[in-house]
Scaffold this motif. Structure first.
Motif, short mmCIF file in Angstrom:
data_model
loop_
_atom_site.label_atom_id
_atom_site.label_comp_id
_atom_site.label_asym_id
_atom_site.label_seq_id
_atom_site.Cartn_x
_atom_site.Cartn_y
_atom_site.Cartn_z
N TRP A 199 0.81 -1.22 0.00
CA TRP A 199 0.00 0.00 0.00
C TRP A 199 0.85 1.27 0.00
CZ3 TRP A 199 -5.02 0.12 -1.03
CH2 TRP A 199 -5.75 -1.08 -0.94
N ASP A 200 2.06 1.19 0.46
CA ASP A 200 2.92 2.39 0.48
C ASP A 200 3.91 2.41 -0.68
OD1 ASP A 200 4.45 0.27 1.27
OD2 ASP A 200 5.34 1.27 3.03
N SER A 201 3.70 1.53 -1.68
CA SER A 201 4.67 1.42 -2.78
C SER A 201 4.47 2.51 -3.83
CB SER A 201 4.55 0.05 -3.44
OG SER A 201 3.27 -0.11 -4.06
N GLU A 202 5.56 2.81 -4.52
CA GLU A 202 5.49 3.77 -5.63
C GLU A 202 4.67 3.20 -6.78
OE1 GLU A 202 8.44 5.92 -8.92
OE2 GLU A 202 9.30 4.77 -7.25
N GLU A 203 4.76 1.87 -6.99
CA GLU A 203 4.01 1.25 -8.09
C GLU A 203 2.50 1.45 -7.90
OE1 GLU A 203 7.97 -0.63 -7.90
OE2 GLU A 203 6.39 -0.18 -6.41
N LEU A 204 2.01 1.26 -6.69
CA LEU A 204 0.58 1.44 -6.45
C LEU A 204 0.19 2.90 -6.62
CD1 LEU A 204 -2.14 0.27 -5.64
CD2 LEU A 204 -1.50 0.58 -3.24
N ALA A 205 1.01 3.81 -6.12
CA ALA A 205 0.71 5.24 -6.27
C ALA A 205 0.68 5.64 -7.74
CB ALA A 205 1.76 6.08 -5.52
N ALA A 206 1.66 5.15 -8.55
CA ALA A 206 1.72 5.52 -9.96
C ALA A 206 0.53 4.93 -10.73
CB ALA A 206 3.04 5.04 -10.56
N LEU A 207 0.21 3.67 -10.51
CA LEU A 207 -0.93 3.05 -11.19
C LEU A 207 -2.24 3.72 -10.80
CD1 LEU A 207 -0.02 -0.74 -11.10
CD2 LEU A 207 -0.57 0.60 -13.15
N SER A 208 -2.37 4.08 -9.54
CA SER A 208 -3.58 4.76 -9.09
C SER A 208 -3.71 6.13 -9.75
CB SER A 208 -3.56 4.92 -7.56
OG SER A 208 -3.48 3.66 -6.94
N ALA A 209 -2.61 6.84 -9.86
CA ALA A 209 -2.64 8.15 -10.53
C ALA A 209 -3.04 7.99 -11.99
CB ALA A 209 -1.25 8.81 -10.42
N TYR A 210 -2.55 6.95 -12.67
CA TYR A 210 -2.91 6.72 -14.06
C TYR A 210 -4.39 6.34 -14.18
CZ TYR A 210 -3.00 5.04 -18.83
OH TYR A 210 -3.32 4.88 -20.15
N VAL A 211 -4.92 5.55 -13.25
CA VAL A 211 -6.33 5.17 -13.28
C VAL A 211 -7.21 6.40 -13.09
CG1 VAL A 211 -8.12 3.92 -11.99
CG2 VAL A 211 -5.98 2.79 -12.57
N VAL A 212 -6.83 7.31 -12.19
CA VAL A 212 -7.59 8.54 -12.00
C VAL A 212 -7.57 9.37 -13.28
CG1 VAL A 212 -7.63 10.75 -10.78
CG2 VAL A 212 -7.24 8.63 -9.51
N ASP A 213 -6.41 9.47 -13.91
CA ASP A 213 -6.30 10.22 -15.17
C ASP A 213 -7.17 9.58 -16.25
OD1 ASP A 213 -4.75 12.28 -16.87
OD2 ASP A 213 -4.40 10.38 -17.94
N ALA A 214 -7.16 8.24 -16.35
CA ALA A 214 -7.98 7.55 -17.35
C ALA A 214 -9.47 7.79 -17.08
CB ALA A 214 -7.68 6.06 -17.33
N GLN A 215 -9.87 7.81 -15.83
CA GLN A 215 -11.28 8.05 -15.51
C GLN A 215 -11.68 9.47 -15.90
OE1 GLN A 215 -12.72 10.18 -12.84
NE2 GLN A 215 -14.67 9.61 -13.84
N GLN A 216 -10.81 10.42 -15.65
CA GLN A 216 -11.14 11.80 -16.00
C GLN A 216 -11.23 11.98 -17.51
OE1 GLN A 216 -7.96 13.84 -13.97
NE2 GLN A 216 -9.06 13.89 -11.99
N ARG A 217 -10.34 11.33 -18.24
CA ARG A 217 -10.42 11.41 -19.71
C ARG A 217 -11.65 10.69 -20.24
NH1 ARG A 217 -6.60 8.50 -21.95
NH2 ARG A 217 -5.57 7.69 -20.06
N TYR A 218 -12.00 9.57 -19.63
CA TYR A 218 -13.18 8.80 -20.06
C TYR A 218 -14.46 9.62 -19.85
CZ TYR A 218 -16.38 4.75 -20.38
OH TYR A 218 -17.37 3.87 -20.73
N ALA A 219 -14.56 10.30 -18.68
CA ALA A 219 -15.75 11.09 -18.40
C ALA A 219 -15.87 12.30 -19.30
CB ALA A 219 -15.73 11.53 -16.93
N GLU A 220 -14.73 12.83 -19.82
CA GLU A 220 -14.76 14.01 -20.68
C GLU A 220 -15.12 13.69 -22.12
OE1 GLU A 220 -10.90 15.63 -20.21
OE2 GLU A 220 -11.28 16.41 -18.18
N GLU A 221 -15.08 12.40 -22.49
CA GLU A 221 -15.39 12.02 -23.86
C GLU A 221 -16.89 12.23 -24.15
OE1 GLU A 221 -14.15 8.06 -24.73
OE2 GLU A 221 -12.11 8.71 -25.22
N PRO A 222 -17.21 12.68 -25.39
CA PRO A 222 -18.63 12.88 -25.71
C PRO A 222 -19.40 11.56 -25.64
CG PRO A 222 -17.18 13.63 -27.50
CD PRO A 222 -16.32 13.00 -26.48
#
Length: 222
Positions: A199-222
């Protein structure tokens, strides 16, 4: 009447009295012997059974019935105990799986929360891990299910910011809603067959950040 005739009459009377006494006794003795012989020697064919055989058969049948009832009760008890143990084991296993993918108590995320903006370098690190098959135990990567840009294979709930409902989290782990890093852990354990990330790993933090970014891009799509 001559003396000879009188003597003959007296002899006949005495014999008659003796016969009167002995005949019932002889009949009783003969009857008892006949009953005993019938009981001991009567055939058992055609359903005729000796009295003592009947007693033994009834005792045997009663013992067999008791043994059968006891066996059924024991088998039922064992089946119920086994079922309870199995249900308890499944419950414990489910609780353990949930503990693997659910945030620990007092957990502080090491990435920006779901509505925020994560650093570009953390998102880029997450994108590289998103395509990395070495994270799994079966040759899969996150991109295997969600496409190279991370925008495929989602339910309509992916339009909503994290935490939100996820079918896999609900169906397999009993979670009503999940955070981004919990979604990463669910994918690590279930589709990718691997251990959850620390839970304190850099890998989890990086993947979570990418998942948040993907969700934001997905919600912005028409």
């Amino acid at each position: 009447m001559t003396k000879q005739d009188d003597k003959r009459r007296k002899l006949l009377d005495r014999l008659s009295r003796q016969l009167a006494y002995t005949a019932p006794a002889l009949a009783l003795i003969a009857g008892g012997a006949a009953f005993q012989a019938l009981a001991e020697n009567s055939p058992t064919e055609a359903g005729v059974t000796k009295p003592h055989d009947t007693t033994l058969w009834l005792a045997s049948a009663h013992a067999a019935s008791d043994a059968e009832a006891e066996g059924e009760a024991e088998a039922k008890g064992e089946a119920e105990a086994e079922g309870e143990a199995e249900a308890e084991g499944e419950s414990e296993a489910e609780a353990g799986s949930n503990a693997e993918v659910a945030r620990p108590d007092d957990y502080i995320p090491n990435y920006a929360e779901e509505a925020g903006k994560n650093p570009d370098d953390l998102i880029a690190r997450g994108e590289a891990l998103y395509r990395d098959t070495s994270l799994s135990a079966n040759g899969l990567a996150c991109a295997s299910c969600h496409g190279a840009d991370g925008l495929n294979g989602y339910q309509d709930t992916f339009n909503n910011p994290y935490p939100h409902a996820v079918a896999m989290g609900s169906n397999q782990f009993g979670m009503a809603s999940v955070h981004a890093n919990e979604m990463v852990q669910i994918c690590m354990v279930a589709p990718m067959g691997a251990e959850p990330l620390p839970w304190d790993s850099e890998e989890l933090a990086a993947l979570s950040a990418y998942v948040v970014d993907a969700q934001q891009r997905y919600a912005e799509e028409p």
